[in-house]
Design a protein around this motif. Structure first.
Motif, PDB file in Angstrom:
ATOM      1  N   GLN A 363       1.992   0.814  12.730  1.00 34.75           N
ATOM      2  CA  GLN A 363       3.145   0.912  11.826  1.00 34.75           C
ATOM      3  C   GLN A 363       2.693   0.869  10.366  1.00 34.75           C
ATOM      4  OE1 GLN A 363       5.148  -2.509  13.597  1.00 34.75           O
ATOM      5  NE2 GLN A 363       6.798  -1.205  14.354  1.00 34.75           N
ATOM      6  N   THR A 364       1.746  -0.031  10.067  1.00 32.25           N
ATOM      7  CA  THR A 364       1.305  -0.191   8.674  1.00 32.25           C
ATOM      8  C   THR A 364       0.571   1.061   8.194  1.00 32.25           C
ATOM      9  OG1 THR A 364       1.063  -2.555   9.074  1.00 32.25           O
ATOM     10  CG2 THR A 364      -0.013  -1.695   7.110  1.00 32.25           C
ATOM     11  N   LEU A 365      -0.327   1.587   9.027  1.00 33.58           N
ATOM     12  CA  LEU A 365      -1.091   2.768   8.589  1.00 33.58           C
ATOM     13  C   LEU A 365      -0.163   3.971   8.383  1.00 33.58           C
ATOM     14  CD1 LEU A 365      -4.531   2.667  10.445  1.00 33.58           C
ATOM     15  CD2 LEU A 365      -3.723   1.384   8.477  1.00 33.58           C
ATOM     16  N   ASP A 366       0.832   4.119   9.238  1.00 30.73           N
ATOM     17  CA  ASP A 366       1.806   5.208   9.045  1.00 30.73           C
ATOM     18  C   ASP A 366       2.489   5.059   7.688  1.00 30.73           C
ATOM     19  OD1 ASP A 366       1.368   6.424  11.375  1.00 30.73           O
ATOM     20  OD2 ASP A 366       3.220   5.786  12.374  1.00 30.73           O
ATOM     21  N   TYR A 367       2.916   3.813   7.396  1.00 27.23           N
ATOM     22  CA  TYR A 367       3.623   3.588   6.127  1.00 27.23           C
ATOM     23  C   TYR A 367       2.695   3.868   4.942  1.00 27.23           C
ATOM     24  CZ  TYR A 367       5.766   1.654   2.075  1.00 27.23           C
ATOM     25  OH  TYR A 367       6.251   1.537   0.800  1.00 27.23           O
ATOM     26  N   LEU A 368       1.464   3.325   4.995  1.00 31.25           N
ATOM     27  CA  LEU A 368       0.544   3.487   3.856  1.00 31.25           C
ATOM     28  C   LEU A 368       0.225   4.961   3.620  1.00 31.25           C
ATOM     29  CD1 LEU A 368      -2.007   0.533   4.331  1.00 31.25           C
ATOM     30  CD2 LEU A 368      -0.012   0.641   2.826  1.00 31.25           C
ATOM     31  N   SER A 369       0.040   5.694   4.707  1.00 27.98           N
ATOM     32  CA  SER A 369      -0.293   7.109   4.561  1.00 27.98           C
ATOM     33  C   SER A 369       0.865   7.857   3.882  1.00 27.98           C
ATOM     34  CB  SER A 369      -0.610   7.660   5.955  1.00 27.98           C
ATOM     35  OG  SER A 369      -0.332   9.001   6.031  1.00 27.98           O
ATOM     36  N   ASP A 370       2.074   7.556   4.314  1.00 31.46           N
ATOM     37  CA  ASP A 370       3.252   8.196   3.739  1.00 31.46           C
ATOM     38  C   ASP A 370       3.400   7.819   2.252  1.00 31.46           C
ATOM     39  OD1 ASP A 370       5.750   9.639   4.141  1.00 31.46           O
ATOM     40  OD2 ASP A 370       6.700   7.705   3.697  1.00 31.46           O
ATOM     41  N   HIS A 371       3.239   6.515   1.967  1.00 33.33           N
ATOM     42  CA  HIS A 371       3.398   6.035   0.586  1.00 33.33           C
ATOM     43  C   HIS A 371       2.337   6.658  -0.324  1.00 33.33           C
ATOM     44  CE1 HIS A 371       4.490   3.304  -2.648  1.00 33.33           C
ATOM     45  NE2 HIS A 371       3.202   3.110  -2.846  1.00 33.33           N
ATOM     46  N   GLN A 372       1.098   6.651   0.129  1.00 31.10           N
ATOM     47  CA  GLN A 372       0.010   7.146  -0.724  1.00 31.10           C
ATOM     48  C   GLN A 372       0.130   8.652  -0.982  1.00 31.10           C
ATOM     49  OE1 GLN A 372      -3.585   5.559   1.113  1.00 31.10           O
ATOM     50  NE2 GLN A 372      -2.830   3.456   0.857  1.00 31.10           N
ATOM     51  N   ALA A 373       0.720   9.370  -0.026  1.00 32.53           N
ATOM     52  CA  ALA A 373       0.914  10.825  -0.227  1.00 32.53           C
ATOM     53  C   ALA A 373       1.921  11.099  -1.343  1.00 32.53           C
ATOM     54  CB  ALA A 373       1.393  11.462   1.078  1.00 32.53           C
ATOM     55  N   LYS A 374       2.811  10.137  -1.606  1.00 31.33           N
ATOM     56  CA  LYS A 374       3.837  10.343  -2.637  1.00 31.33           C
ATOM     57  C   LYS A 374       3.357   9.976  -4.040  1.00 31.33           C
ATOM     58  CE  LYS A 374       7.702   9.414   0.474  1.00 31.33           C
ATOM     59  NZ  LYS A 374       8.444   8.304   1.085  1.00 31.33           N
ATOM     60  N   LEU A 375       2.216   9.310  -4.151  1.00 31.01           N
ATOM     61  CA  LEU A 375       1.798   8.788  -5.459  1.00 31.01           C
ATOM     62  C   LEU A 375       1.496   9.862  -6.515  1.00 31.01           C
ATOM     63  CD1 LEU A 375      -0.339   5.682  -4.377  1.00 31.01           C
ATOM     64  CD2 LEU A 375       1.969   5.721  -5.343  1.00 31.01           C
ATOM     65  N   PRO A 376       0.808  10.973  -6.161  1.00 30.22           N
ATOM     66  CA  PRO A 376       0.514  11.970  -7.215  1.00 30.22           C
ATOM     67  C   PRO A 376       1.786  12.487  -7.889  1.00 30.22           C
ATOM     68  CG  PRO A 376      -0.794  12.400  -5.245  1.00 30.22           C
ATOM     69  CD  PRO A 376       0.177  11.317  -4.883  1.00 30.22           C
ATOM     70  N   GLU A 377       2.818  12.769  -7.104  1.00 34.16           N
ATOM     71  CA  GLU A 377       4.078  13.262  -7.668  1.00 34.16           C
ATOM     72  C   GLU A 377       4.747  12.162  -8.508  1.00 34.16           C
ATOM     73  OE1 GLU A 377       5.183  16.252  -7.741  1.00 34.16           O
ATOM     74  OE2 GLU A 377       7.123  15.732  -8.663  1.00 34.16           O
ATOM     75  N   ALA A 378       4.692  10.926  -7.991  1.00 37.00           N
ATOM     76  CA  ALA A 378       5.310   9.802  -8.710  1.00 37.00           C
ATOM     77  C   ALA A 378       4.657   9.618 -10.083  1.00 37.00           C
ATOM     78  CB  ALA A 378       5.173   8.524  -7.886  1.00 37.00           C
ATOM     79  N   ARG A 379       3.334   9.798 -10.161  1.00 38.85           N
ATOM     80  CA  ARG A 379       2.620   9.625 -11.451  1.00 38.85           C
ATOM     81  C   ARG A 379       3.140  10.609 -12.496  1.00 38.85           C
ATOM     82  NH1 ARG A 379      -2.023   8.670  -8.038  1.00 38.85           N
ATOM     83  NH2 ARG A 379      -2.251   6.400  -8.025  1.00 38.85           N
ATOM     84  N   LYS A 380       3.525  11.802 -12.061  1.00 41.99           N
ATOM     85  CA  LYS A 380       4.015  12.819 -13.016  1.00 41.99           C
ATOM     86  C   LYS A 380       5.405  12.462 -13.546  1.00 41.99           C
ATOM     87  CE  LYS A 380       1.815  16.581 -10.500  1.00 41.99           C
ATOM     88  NZ  LYS A 380       2.157  17.570  -9.470  1.00 41.99           N
ATOM     89  N   ARG A 381       6.104  11.566 -12.862  1.00 37.76           N
ATOM     90  CA  ARG A 381       7.512  11.302 -13.227  1.00 37.76           C
ATOM     91  C   ARG A 381       7.699   9.986 -13.988  1.00 37.76           C
ATOM     92  NH1 ARG A 381      11.373  11.416  -8.581  1.00 37.76           N
ATOM     93  NH2 ARG A 381      12.840  11.650 -10.290  1.00 37.76           N
ATOM     94  N   ILE A 382       6.613   9.324 -14.383  1.00 34.58           N
ATOM     95  CA  ILE A 382       6.738   7.986 -14.988  1.00 34.58           C
ATOM     96  C   ILE A 382       7.705   7.974 -16.175  1.00 34.58           C
ATOM     97  CG2 ILE A 382       5.461   6.221 -16.288  1.00 34.58           C
ATOM     98  CD1 ILE A 382       3.150   6.609 -14.377  1.00 34.58           C
ATOM     99  N   ASN A 383       7.612   8.989 -17.045  1.00 30.83           N
ATOM    100  CA  ASN A 383       8.442   8.975 -18.260  1.00 30.83           C
ATOM    101  C   ASN A 383       9.941   8.990 -17.973  1.00 30.83           C
ATOM    102  OD1 ASN A 383       6.310   8.735 -19.916  1.00 30.83           O
ATOM    103  ND2 ASN A 383       6.120  10.930 -20.365  1.00 30.83           N
ATOM    104  N   GLU A 384      10.327   9.521 -16.810  1.00 31.12           N
ATOM    105  CA  GLU A 384      11.759   9.551 -16.463  1.00 31.12           C
ATOM    106  C   GLU A 384      12.306   8.132 -16.252  1.00 31.12           C
ATOM    107  OE1 GLU A 384      12.701  12.097 -13.074  1.00 31.12           O
ATOM    108  OE2 GLU A 384      10.906  13.264 -13.542  1.00 31.12           O
ATOM    109  N   TYR A 385      11.415   7.186 -15.965  1.00 30.54           N
ATOM    110  CA  TYR A 385      11.852   5.834 -15.586  1.00 30.54           C
ATOM    111  C   TYR A 385      11.670   4.796 -16.698  1.00 30.54           C
ATOM    112  CZ  TYR A 385      12.057   7.447 -10.743  1.00 30.54           C
ATOM    113  OH  TYR A 385      12.386   8.127  -9.588  1.00 30.54           O
ATOM    114  N   ILE A 386      10.855   5.141 -17.706  1.00 36.46           N
ATOM    115  CA  ILE A 386      10.503   4.125 -18.704  1.00 36.46           C
ATOM    116  C   ILE A 386      11.642   3.917 -19.703  1.00 36.46           C
ATOM    117  CG2 ILE A 386       8.941   3.654 -20.656  1.00 36.46           C
ATOM    118  CD1 ILE A 386       7.601   3.133 -18.008  1.00 36.46           C
ATOM    119  N   LEU A 387      11.990   2.652 -19.905  1.00 34.89           N
ATOM    120  CA  LEU A 387      13.078   2.295 -20.822  1.00 34.89           C
ATOM    121  C   LEU A 387      12.569   2.324 -22.266  1.00 34.89           C
ATOM    122  CD1 LEU A 387      15.962   1.135 -21.232  1.00 34.89           C
ATOM    123  CD2 LEU A 387      14.961  -1.135 -21.018  1.00 34.89           C
ATOM    124  N   THR A 388      13.298   3.059 -23.111  1.00 36.29           N
ATOM    125  CA  THR A 388      12.899   3.119 -24.520  1.00 36.29           C
ATOM    126  C   THR A 388      14.072   2.774 -25.443  1.00 36.29           C
ATOM    127  OG1 THR A 388      13.406   5.472 -24.544  1.00 36.29           O
ATOM    128  CG2 THR A 388      11.104   4.898 -24.173  1.00 36.29           C
TER     129      THR A 388
END
Ligand code: SF4
Length: 396
Positions: A363-388
């Motif tokens: 169960q853990t490896l399935d979750y980690l694999s899924d989560h880690q696959a989403k990280l590159p896209e998430a890194r591109k979207r940081i500015n959408e979330y940052i409070l200014t």
């Protein structure tokens, strides 16, 4: 030799008394369970908190953590429940120290925040790199800021928060938070801060930055959603470990003086660390599954994990394991199961730890694999979330 007996000396002529070992281990773990099961009810009473049972009965779809009793206590949650029921604005604030990557204990809190966002909350996430630095968890502000940007924020985004209802800020980047701290500070006395935060003036270890952070910046984070820039006073929920109760209590007092709605406290049970020595924590690497762990590392940690099982398999089949003190049980129940099947199969002796750990690994490896696959896209979207948003209202 059976791996379970590696801690026991065993010779040809002096074989271990398995029955005795099994009984001793069972008794030790039962005592641990007894201690744990008393801890939270005693704290509820000591702090004058309520259980969330009424809220669970009242809400049409309470969170999984609420239904399982992992989220278990509150103080002052009634205005939040009302706002939820009437589709009125409310907020939740939950910060964290960026001293390393997020682990599964953090994920539990973020799962609860996701449920709150689905139920209408604006989610504020202060990344407290100033605290990481002043308490010595990182060697510089720059280091904790780098960890926040490279590891922590992408993981939060990858969990599925909506950008339009999520406000993430790194304290040292969002300087307005220090102005808010100044704005609140006249409503607090040093004596009060010393009492609540446990500062001991005779201690050599504390530095003034710690005091400023805890008595000023932390209050500012909790009360920020009620400033004019975010729509003014509104019910606000603060999910915490029960040891943080005094902080919320203090913020409720300051909120009243400021004309805000006292923030509500929501208490979550911590997730056991895999080493069985307390809560899952980044400071004890072997206790935690980090969301960036490789499959090999995660598997190794899970296989080595402490459990609520018995070293003698037959004894466990007969008497059951003790899931209440088992990190594998909490990992599976918090994150991967929709009910308490694991607990019931464990207590009845139907499953043994080897198989249970194998399932936890899968169960853990399935979750980690899924989560880690989403990280590159998430890194591109940081500015959408940052409070200014600048907080100008305090200068009026
Ligand atoms: S069977 Fe599973 S839940 Fe029960 S003690 Fe063993 S590892 Fe923990």
């Amino acid at each position: 030799m059976n791996m379970y007996f590696q801690d026991f000396k065993m010779t040809e002529n002096n074989k271990p008394d398995l029955e005795k070992i099994a009984k001793e281990q069972h008794a030790i773990k039962l005592a641990q369970k007894e201690k744990e099961s008393n801890y939270y009810p005693e704290k509820l009473e000591e702090f004058g908190l309520k259980t969330i049972n009424r809220f669970v009965d009242f809400h049409p779809d309470p969170s999984k953590y609420m239904k399982l009793g992992i989220t278990f206590g509150h103080k002052g949650m009634e205005p939040v429940a009302e706002a939820m029921a009437n589709n009125e604005p409310w907020a939740v604030v939950s910060g964290l120290n960026p001293s390393g990557p997020l682990h599964m204990g953090h994920k539990a809190v973020f799962d609860e925040l996701l449920w709150m966002q689905k139920n209408g909350a604006d989610v504020f996430i202060p990344i407290t790199n100033d605290e990481s630095y002043v308490v010595g968890k990182t060697s510089s502000l720059a280091e904790s800021r780098r960890i926040a940007i490279e590891q922590v924020i992408p993981s939060i985004i990858a969990m599925g928060f909506k950008a339009e209802k999520t406000k993430i800020f790194i304290d040292s980047d969002y300087m307005d938070i220090y102005n808010v701290a100044m704005d609140l500070s006249p409503h607090l006395t040093l004596n009060k801060a010393f009492g609540v935060f446990g500062f001991d003036k005779s201690e050599q270890g504390e530095n003034p930055g710690t005091m400023f952070y805890r008595s000023g910046v932390q209050l500012a984070q909790i009360l920020l959603p009620q400033y004019e820039e975010f729509g003014g006073p509104k019910p606000t929920l603060i999910p915490v470990g029960i040891d943080q109760h005094p902080y919320i209590q203090l913020s409720r007092e300051v909120a009243r003086k400021k004309g805000f709605i006292p923030p509500a406290e929501l208490d979550l049970k911590f997730m056991w660390g895999l080493d069985g020595k307390g809560k899952m924590s980044a400071s004890r690497e072997e206790s935690a599954i980090f969301l960036t762990d490789s499959p090999e590392v995660a598997k190794k940690k899970l296989k080595k994990s402490y459990t609520g099982g018995n070293p003698v398999a037959d004894y466990q089949r007969q008497h059951g394991g003790i899931p209440e003190i088992c990190p594998i049980y909490t990992l599976r129940t918090y994150h991967f199961e929709s009910d308490n099947n694991v607990g019931e199969s464990c207590s009845s002796g139907e499953i043994l730890c080897g198989n249970c750990k194998n399932e936890a690994v899968e169960q853990t490896l399935d979750y980690l694999s899924d989560h880690q696959a989403k990280l590159p896209e998430a890194r591109k979207r940081i500015n959408e979330y940052i409070l200014t948003t600048p907080i100008r209202s305090i200068f009026k």
